[in-house]
Design a protein around this motif. Structure first.
Motif, PDB file in Angstrom:
ATOM      1  N   ASN A 195       0.865  -1.181   0.000  1.00 26.64           N
ATOM      2  CA  ASN A 195       0.000   0.000   0.000  1.00 26.64           C
ATOM      3  C   ASN A 195       0.898   1.226   0.000  1.00 26.64           C
ATOM      4  OD1 ASN A 195      -1.681   2.147   0.576  1.00 26.64           O
ATOM      5  ND2 ASN A 195      -2.739   1.136   2.254  1.00 26.64           N
TER       6      ASN A 195
ATOM      7  N   ARG B 247      -0.299   4.357  -0.520  1.00 22.89           N
ATOM      8  CA  ARG B 247      -1.062   5.566  -0.205  1.00 22.89           C
ATOM      9  C   ARG B 247      -0.432   6.248   1.003  1.00 22.89           C
ATOM     10  NH1 ARG B 247      -6.957   2.713  -0.919  1.00 22.89           N
ATOM     11  NH2 ARG B 247      -6.870   2.587  -3.184  1.00 22.89           N
TER      12      ARG B 247
ATOM     13  N   SER C   7      -3.044   0.743  -3.918  1.00 23.54           N
ATOM     14  CA  SER C   7      -3.000  -0.187  -2.792  1.00 23.54           C
ATOM     15  C   SER C   7      -3.320  -1.571  -3.320  1.00 23.54           C
ATOM     16  CB  SER C   7      -4.023   0.220  -1.728  1.00 23.54           C
ATOM     17  OG  SER C   7      -4.078  -0.755  -0.704  1.00 23.54           O
TER      18      SER C   7
END
Length: 199
Positions: A128, A130, A199
């Motif tokens: 992920n 983000r 993600s």
């Protein structure tokens, strides 16, 4: 193959861009996917070593190395490019290695083609990307600001220092700076934004 003759690499026309790649050796297919700002050349030692027993496929992702740079620049698009390259080369099942951004691309490719990926090796990456933590936000904004205001060479210098901090690693630092300074600013910025949504 040196950086200087990478335009001599074979290419495939995929999704509106000409994608250059290495195809070397015989045996079970093994794909190497490089990180942001890099190219197939960062895998040269691994390519030379593993080509003794594997068929190595190492693309320059769109906008990197000798490949053309049309967008969109997203993890999904890069993974689709790799999947289509493998299809074009008539590769069935394969081994897959990804580093950093290439690790994200490798994970996405494995999600697209789970029945074809025999083994997945990931280095220096996350599932992920983000910016959901202070550390990720700091890394994202630092890279964006350096690239936006100082350009590819300055960011390559910063990244190379982080990756190769020891005095005896100076030749590796210099080589990384030389290679990573070539990635166009617009490509890097677009991919940072694309990565921050993945993600």
């Amino acid at each position: 193959m040196s950086d200087l003759d990478s335009n001599a690499l074979p290419y495939a026309d995929l999704n509106g861009v000409r994608l250059r790649y290495v195809d070397k050796g015989n045996g079970p297919p093994l794909m190497f996917i490089h990180g942001l700002g890099a190219s197939h050349a960062d895998w040269q030692k691994q390519i030379d070593f593993f080509a003794r027993v594997f068929r190595i496929i190492a693309p320059d992702l769109r906008g990197h190395g000798a490949s053309e740079g049309g967008g969109p620049f997203t993890v999904d698009r890069l993974a689709t490019d790799c999947a289509q390259l493998l299809d074009e080369l008539k590769v069935g099942s394969f081994f897959l290695v990804g580093h950093s951004m290439g690790g994200a691309v490798a994970m996405q490719l494995a999600l697209f083609k789970p029945e074809r990926v025999k083994k997945l090796v990931l280095a220096d990456t996350l599932p992920n990307l983000r910016p959901n933590s202070f550390k990720k936000r700091l890394m994202l904004w630092t890279r964006l600001l350096i690239m936006q205001f100082l350009g590819p060479a300055a960011l390559a210098k910063r990244t190379a220092k982080d990756m190769f901090p020891k005095p005896e690693q100076e030749p590796l630092r210099e080589l990384m700076i030389l290679r990573n300074s070539r990635t166009p600013k617009a490509v890097y910025l677009a991919l940072i934004k694309g990565l921050s949504r993945w993600s």
